[in-house]
Design a protein around this motif. Structure first.
Motif, PDB file in Angstrom:
ATOM      1  N   THR A  22      -9.161  -7.320 -12.286  1.00 43.24           N
ATOM      2  CA  THR A  22      -8.746  -5.929 -12.474  1.00 43.24           C
ATOM      3  C   THR A  22      -8.076  -5.656 -13.812  1.00 43.24           C
ATOM      4  OG1 THR A  22      -6.644  -6.395 -11.338  1.00 43.24           O
ATOM      5  CG2 THR A  22      -8.483  -5.565 -10.005  1.00 43.24           C
ATOM      6  N   LEU A  23      -7.324  -6.604 -14.354  1.00 43.77           N
ATOM      7  CA  LEU A  23      -6.573  -6.311 -15.577  1.00 43.77           C
ATOM      8  C   LEU A  23      -7.479  -5.973 -16.766  1.00 43.77           C
ATOM      9  CD1 LEU A  23      -3.531  -8.771 -15.527  1.00 43.77           C
ATOM     10  CD2 LEU A  23      -3.569  -6.306 -15.134  1.00 43.77           C
ATOM     11  N   PRO A  24      -8.554  -6.726 -17.050  1.00 46.13           N
ATOM     12  CA  PRO A  24      -9.429  -6.308 -18.168  1.00 46.13           C
ATOM     13  C   PRO A  24     -10.062  -4.935 -17.936  1.00 46.13           C
ATOM     14  CG  PRO A  24      -9.866  -8.588 -17.550  1.00 46.13           C
ATOM     15  CD  PRO A  24      -8.998  -8.013 -16.481  1.00 46.13           C
ATOM     16  N   VAL A  66      -4.483   2.651 -13.827  1.00 50.24           N
ATOM     17  CA  VAL A  66      -3.156   2.033 -13.690  1.00 50.24           C
ATOM     18  C   VAL A  66      -2.986   1.419 -12.304  1.00 50.24           C
ATOM     19  CG1 VAL A  66      -0.681   2.496 -13.689  1.00 50.24           C
ATOM     20  CG2 VAL A  66      -2.135   3.557 -15.416  1.00 50.24           C
ATOM     21  N   ALA A  67      -3.486   2.122 -11.279  1.00 50.64           N
ATOM     22  CA  ALA A  67      -3.319   1.640  -9.896  1.00 50.64           C
ATOM     23  C   ALA A  67      -4.361   0.620  -9.487  1.00 50.64           C
ATOM     24  CB  ALA A  67      -3.382   2.830  -8.928  1.00 50.64           C
ATOM     25  N   VAL A  88       3.272   1.447  -1.028  1.00 53.85           N
ATOM     26  CA  VAL A  88       2.221   0.704  -1.728  1.00 53.85           C
ATOM     27  C   VAL A  88       0.830   1.035  -1.188  1.00 53.85           C
ATOM     28  CG1 VAL A  88       3.784  -1.195  -2.275  1.00 53.85           C
ATOM     29  CG2 VAL A  88       2.425  -1.291  -0.186  1.00 53.85           C
ATOM     30  N   HIS A  89       0.752   1.723  -0.050  1.00 57.99           N
ATOM     31  CA  HIS A  89      -0.542   2.140   0.464  1.00 57.99           C
ATOM     32  C   HIS A  89      -0.823   3.615   0.191  1.00 57.99           C
ATOM     33  CE1 HIS A  89      -0.248  -1.652   2.715  1.00 57.99           C
ATOM     34  NE2 HIS A  89      -1.562  -1.561   2.851  1.00 57.99           N
ATOM     35  N   ILE A  90       0.176   4.463   0.323  1.00 55.91           N
ATOM     36  CA  ILE A  90      -0.038   5.897   0.170  1.00 55.91           C
ATOM     37  C   ILE A  90      -0.278   6.271  -1.284  1.00 55.91           C
ATOM     38  CG2 ILE A  90       1.138   8.127   0.323  1.00 55.91           C
ATOM     39  CD1 ILE A  90       2.391   7.211   2.910  1.00 55.91           C
ATOM     40  N   PHE A  91       0.496   5.702  -2.209  1.00 55.77           N
ATOM     41  CA  PHE A  91       0.400   6.118  -3.609  1.00 55.77           C
ATOM     42  C   PHE A  91      -0.967   5.792  -4.216  1.00 55.77           C
ATOM     43  CE2 PHE A  91       1.542   5.710  -8.190  1.00 55.77           C
ATOM     44  CZ  PHE A  91       1.863   7.045  -8.395  1.00 55.77           C
ATOM     45  N   ASN A  93      -3.746   5.381  -2.628  1.00 56.76           N
ATOM     46  CA  ASN A  93      -4.715   6.196  -1.901  1.00 56.76           C
ATOM     47  C   ASN A  93      -4.720   7.630  -2.428  1.00 56.76           C
ATOM     48  OD1 ASN A  93      -6.679   6.569   0.162  1.00 56.76           O
ATOM     49  ND2 ASN A  93      -5.140   7.525   1.444  1.00 56.76           N
ATOM     50  N   PHE A  94      -3.543   8.180  -2.715  1.00 54.94           N
ATOM     51  CA  PHE A  94      -3.454   9.527  -3.281  1.00 54.94           C
ATOM     52  C   PHE A  94      -4.114   9.595  -4.649  1.00 54.94           C
ATOM     53  CE2 PHE A  94      -0.734  11.669  -6.503  1.00 54.94           C
ATOM     54  CZ  PHE A  94      -1.268  12.946  -6.372  1.00 54.94           C
TER      55      PHE A  94
END
Length: 342
Positions: A22-24, A66-67, A88-91, A93-94
């Motif tokens: 994910t980071l690259p 970012v997420a 950590v799940h809602i943000f 997902n939003f």
């Protein structure tokens, strides 16, 4: 104690796999989005309602980038309190729902502009552009906050811990060291919520984007045929051949973009449903991590393709880099001359 060490080593391997994938991708998404946003904001000619919609999409895509490193963790077990588990799940997902709503809005605006080109300035989307922008951010936020308002499985979180039951001594030692209950996807999102999000929001959004794209390609094909009828009168075969080639390249590019960006996400969604609901999370965790990273990362590339394909967005950035390069060259020349005379 050995059980705790094995759990820690397994989580470390999963963390390394997630960040390696994910980071690259996340850094590339953030950087390209910032460049396109800079190009739109620096050009006054691009300050209109259509580009405001696309700018909102780029901001949502930037937030998704970012997420992105945190999204694969949503399907894994972690020792967290319930309030932290909700966050950590809602943000994430939003953020992803906001990105998808913005993407549908951009496709709908472009679809309406192509279907009714003479009425483009009279569309309510352009006359009251603030309302759609508010809706594509507010509605995903309200839906994502439903688990925080009580639609959750807190009882599952309260009775679950992240320690495997091998023997009573190892289990008690693990619980004493962790100190937190086990945070899982199922403890935050009930099955009904997951089905509603997948088949009530995600699937209709993807189908609507695909339908509008196919409709635009069909309209383009009809316009190409009309132009070819006019060109037959002057027997301009070379021009017709170039137009057909450009249309074929456009269809191929759209098809490849759909296969590369949306198909992995569709596969991840259905495999994730199997992983989270029917098997209760007892499946191939490595496969889930790879599918989630590739699926979400692929959808986040769609706005970048739309932005990079538009010269109006890339030309201001190119001009800015040319100016910076010219200034750097002048500064280096001045420095060389000053060193020579000194």
């Amino acid at each position: 104690m050995a059980v705790v060490m094995r759990n820690n080593s397994g989580s470390n391997v999963e963390a390394q796999l997630i960040y390696a994938i994910t980071l690259p991708v996340s850094c590339a998404i953030i950087l390209i989005n910032l460049l396109i946003i800079l190009g739109i904001t620096c050009s006054r000619q691009l300050h209109n309602s259509q580009n405001y919609f696309f700018l909102s999409l780029l901001v949502a895509d930037l937030c998704t980038g970012v997420a992105l490193p945190f999204i694969p963790w949503m399907g894994l077990n972690r020792p967290l309190s319930f309030s932290s588990c909700l966050l950590v799940h809602i943000f994430p997902n939003f953020l992803f729902l906001a990105f998808l709503f913005n993407l549908v809005l951009v496709h709908y605006e472009r679809y309406r502009s192509i279907v009714s080109p003479l009425q483009r300035g009279q569309l309510w989307l352009h006359r009251r552009f603030a309302l759609p922008l508010l809706a594509v951010w507010t509605l995903p936020l309200l839906f994502a906050l439903l688990p925080a308002f009580g639609w959750n499985n807190k009882a599952i979180h309260d009775r679950n811990d992240c320690c495997p039951i091998t023997n009573s001594t190892a289990h008690s030692n693990c619980v004493a060291l962790s100190g937190e209950r086990c945070c899982t996807y199922r403890s935050v999102f009930p099955n009904a919520f997951i089905y509603l999000e997948v088949y009530g929001l995600l699937a209709p959004a993807i189908l609507s984007i695909a339908a509008m794209t196919c409709r635009v390609l069909w309209i383009t094909r009809e316009q190409l045929r009309d132009i070819q009828r006019l060109q037959r009168a002057v027997a301009n075969r070379e021009c017709r051949r170039r137009m057909e080639m450009r249309y074929a390249c456009c269809v191929a590019a759209v098809s490849l973009a759909f296969l590369a960006c949306w198909v992995p996400y569709i596969v991840y969604t259905h495999v994730g449903m199997e992983f989270l609901l029917r098997r209760g999370g007892r499946s191939n965790r490595t496969g889930h991590i790879v599918l989630s990273c590739v699926g979400i990362g692929g959808t986040a590339v769609v706005p970048l393709l739309l932005g990079l394909a538009n010269r109006e967005y890339t030309d201001p950035v190119k001009k800015l880099f040319r100016k910076l390069r010219h200034r750097c060259r002048n500064a280096s020349v001045q420095m060389d001359t000053s060193l020579r005379f000194s």
